[in-house]
Design a protein around this motif. Sequence first.
Motif, short mmCIF file in Angstrom:
data_model
loop_
_atom_site.label_atom_id
_atom_site.label_comp_id
_atom_site.label_asym_id
_atom_site.label_seq_id
_atom_site.Cartn_x
_atom_site.Cartn_y
_atom_site.Cartn_z
N GLY A 244 27.48 17.65 14.06
CA GLY A 244 28.38 17.57 15.20
C GLY A 244 27.75 16.94 16.42
O GLY A 244 28.40 16.21 17.17
N THR A 245 26.47 17.23 16.65
CA THR A 245 25.76 16.60 17.77
C THR A 245 25.66 15.10 17.55
O THR A 245 25.82 14.30 18.49
N HIS A 246 25.40 14.70 16.31
CA HIS A 246 25.27 13.28 15.98
C HIS A 246 26.59 12.54 16.18
O HIS A 246 26.63 11.48 16.83
N THR A 247 27.69 13.08 15.65
CA THR A 247 28.97 12.39 15.77
C THR A 247 29.46 12.37 17.22
O THR A 247 30.00 11.35 17.68
N SER A 248 29.26 13.47 17.96
CA SER A 248 29.71 13.53 19.35
C SER A 248 29.00 12.51 20.21
O SER A 248 29.61 11.81 21.03
N SER A 249 27.67 12.42 20.05
CA SER A 249 26.91 11.48 20.86
C SER A 249 27.21 10.05 20.46
O SER A 249 27.12 9.13 21.29
N THR A 250 27.60 9.81 19.21
CA THR A 250 28.00 8.46 18.80
C THR A 250 29.30 8.06 19.49
O THR A 250 29.44 6.94 19.97
N ALA A 251 30.24 8.97 19.55
CA ALA A 251 31.54 8.65 20.15
C ALA A 251 31.45 8.47 21.66
O ALA A 251 32.03 7.52 22.21
N ALA A 252 30.73 9.36 22.35
CA ALA A 252 30.79 9.35 23.82
C ALA A 252 29.49 9.80 24.47
O ALA A 252 29.52 10.35 25.57
N GLY A 253 28.36 9.57 23.83
CA GLY A 253 27.09 9.98 24.41
C GLY A 253 26.74 9.23 25.68
O GLY A 253 27.04 8.04 25.82
N ALA A 254 26.11 9.93 26.60
CA ALA A 254 25.60 9.29 27.83
C ALA A 254 24.38 8.45 27.50
O ALA A 254 23.71 8.68 26.49
N PRO A 255 24.04 7.47 28.32
CA PRO A 255 22.86 6.65 28.04
C PRO A 255 21.57 7.46 28.13
O PRO A 255 21.37 8.23 29.06
N VAL A 256 20.70 7.28 27.13
CA VAL A 256 19.39 7.93 27.10
C VAL A 256 18.35 6.86 26.81
O VAL A 256 18.35 6.25 25.74
N ARG A 257 17.46 6.64 27.75
CA ARG A 257 16.45 5.60 27.58
C ARG A 257 15.36 6.04 26.61
O ARG A 257 15.09 7.23 26.45
N ASP A 258 14.73 5.06 26.00
CA ASP A 258 13.58 5.27 25.11
C ASP A 258 13.91 6.23 23.97
O ASP A 258 13.05 7.00 23.53
N ALA A 259 15.13 6.19 23.50
CA ALA A 259 15.50 7.00 22.33
C ALA A 259 14.96 6.33 21.07
O ALA A 259 14.94 5.10 20.97
N SER A 260 14.52 7.13 20.12
CA SER A 260 14.03 6.60 18.85
C SER A 260 13.92 7.74 17.86
O SER A 260 14.04 8.91 18.22
N ASP A 261 13.67 7.39 16.61
CA ASP A 261 13.38 8.39 15.58
C ASP A 261 12.07 7.97 14.93
O ASP A 261 11.98 6.90 14.32
N LEU A 262 11.04 8.79 15.10
CA LEU A 262 9.68 8.47 14.64
C LEU A 262 9.22 7.12 15.19
O LEU A 262 8.50 6.38 14.53
N GLY A 263 9.67 6.81 16.41
CA GLY A 263 9.28 5.57 17.05
C GLY A 263 10.08 4.36 16.63
O GLY A 263 9.84 3.26 17.15
N ASN A 264 11.05 4.53 15.76
CA ASN A 264 11.84 3.42 15.26
C ASN A 264 13.20 3.35 15.95
O ASN A 264 13.70 4.35 16.47
N ALA A 265 13.80 2.15 15.90
CA ALA A 265 15.12 1.92 16.51
C ALA A 265 15.10 2.26 17.99
O ALA A 265 16.07 2.79 18.54
#
Length: 788
Positions: A244-265
């Motif tokens: 639910g956190t993943h789908t919600s932030s995809t639809a209308a998440g606020a901007p978050v700088r330097d986001a990544s997963d294990l340094g990727n993307a």
Amino acid sequence: MKVLPEAARAALARSNKEQKRFLGFFCESEMELSPTPLTIFILGLISILGISPANTALAVTDASSPLSTYIVQVRKRTDKHSFASEDLDTLYRSFLPTTAASSNQEQRMVHSYRHVLSGFAAKLTAEEAKAVRDKDGVLNVRPEKTLSLRTTHTPDFLGLHQGVGLWKESNFGKGVIIGVLDSGIFPNHPSFSDKGVPPPPAKWKGRCDFNGTSCNNKVIGARSFIGSVSVMQANPPYDGVGHGTHTSSTAAGAPVRDASDLGNAKGTAIGMAPLAHLAMYQVCDVYGCRDGDILAGIDAAIEDGVDVLSISIGGNSKPFFDDLIAMGTFAATQKGIFVSCSAGNSGPAYSTMENEAPWILTVGASSIDRSIKATARLENGQEFDGETLYQPHAFRPALLPLVYPGVSGDQTIAQCLPGSLKSRSDLQRKVVVCDLGDGSDPVAKGREVKDAGGIAMILVNGRTEGYTTLADAHVLPAVLLPFVAGREIKNYLSTASAPTATILFRGTQIGRSVAPAVSFFSSRGPSIQSPGILKPDIIGPGVNILAGWPFRLRNSTDKKRAFNIISGTSMSCPHLSGVAALLKSTHPDWSPAAIKSAIMTTAATSDMEGRPIVDQTLHPADIFATGAGHINPSKAVDPGLIYDIEPRDYVPYLCGLNYTDSEIERIAQKKVTCSSITSTPDYQLNYPSISMRFEGSVTKVSVTRTVRNVGPAKSRYKSVIDPIKGLDSIGVYPSFLEFTKANQTASFRIDFTRRVDWDATATPFAQGAITWVSAQHSVRTPVAVVFK
């Protein structure tokens, strides 16, 4: 955490191979597959995210009690005055049998519905359910079922850029409320900051069940509907799954700088409608998504005043009068709410669609132009590109002995399943080739290789997965390669005297040219329930999508991973929900059908290089994989013409499906007499696509449509016809449409004539399009033709 109930364990036992494959990305390197509370959590997670329809028809029962939850639908009262909630509760309790009425009714009643249907959910014995079914005014009694839950770069990929285009025109979705039915939300995530977000509009009636200040102008509502109607028993809807956190932030998440997963993307993570409001309706937990709870969530969303519903949940295809998501969303659409749902993860087989109702936007999954790249290099100089989320910088790319343990033909060993390599002392310090095979957890395969002494793993797709590669957080240096690459590596192994290989880790790459491409798992049409409606409607980003994730689901040594990369039509659905919010903000007077039309008629049919969109085989994807095509937000805001559907138009359509009057009453919540209505065949519904069949000796089919001008007041459109194989002729009458004012409508007829010598056995379906072209707009109506 409590032990899984027998029903959930049975569901897991019946889980198909694909479930295991898609849950691989949730298995962290520190997790051990042993009977611990953590294992129980992961198994529960599989039951939620499992993509097989095998576990989607379970009656929810309590092993220690004879009671099960039943959904009871009763005939809607025709009194002129509106019932208060308390009056409805009293009315509904009057249908309970005396055995239930004499016990604690507060514990027996689970949900009391107000909008989605006239009825309630209650805990009953089988005998009590039969007694309720026999009462006057009861339309249906059925056991509750369990359904399944089915970004840094995607805004750029979709052409959403700050300061220009749709984002600017829509003011980033400001003022629009997106309701999400899912597993809850982690409200303190930075993606849910309300910086710059205004207070919710005055129409908002919802509430927040979090304690303290967790809700704000971004997350304006949060409620749980897991098994209880009582406000006093309301639990805060914290996300214990992550979905639910993943789908919600995809639809209308606020901007978050330097986001990544294990340094990727790495980049700025941002949702499709970053200034829209979010309301979470928790209807899923680690045991699944019970359709009675789903109905309660939709019911509350209608009452609260949401504008868009995002539902990444699905189950078996079933008639709309027995599909509670279809029934609930019908009520939502009648109230002007746009509904986006996932198409399902059961591809690439045909007729695997979920959420087929025409009032739903059904979304399939495609790739984006970003890869998290690694390359397998052989001693002979051949290189094969694949993906992995684990990018070990310290791994030395020296050539090492290469071995395929499955050369004997033993599939358990070939797939490196847990326990299969225990006796293999010959894998020490080698690169091990493993087949993806039956869809079991890729990370577990790597753990097996590591435990056997292997130093790296080359994982290869089967023919089904083709060129679709998913990025997993492996426990050792590893790469997942396409099917063709795996075949070439095995050929090399069979001819080389001393085969060696290594893996080169390339990190995040932007600019993959074969994008978008339809993922193998994305469910395909034709629709089973309504073949005259083309499904899926659209495809959107759903492969290796980075979005928010609850911190507390990460292990204690890795608390800072606030984002996760996962795949599924669950990910593509909220992309379209967010785009719909942008369109709603720009065009607040547009109906849900108008928004859907704008999305579909402006969809892209070519990839970034101008070539036809392909599927997992790298061949052009057919219309039952893509629907209208890939979402193109910048064009959707100005479609020129739209196909609109009035809420009342769906009743003749339902009559055209040959449903009984009683079955339609269960959907429409009013008495219907089809014999007194001119029914509408499904292919004649004023839909923005055309799906038709030539059956038996039929050689000519005529289809009519009506469009409304939402472009320049004075405009002229010419019809352009794509040839369709198997047809002698396609005639459009009139061939020109003239408009002199805004919102003017025009109708046209299309005559399709079949070739009498067409071999339907060899080519059972064909596709094309009718496009209305003006000086400023191109309005494409995709056409699917099935020969029987």
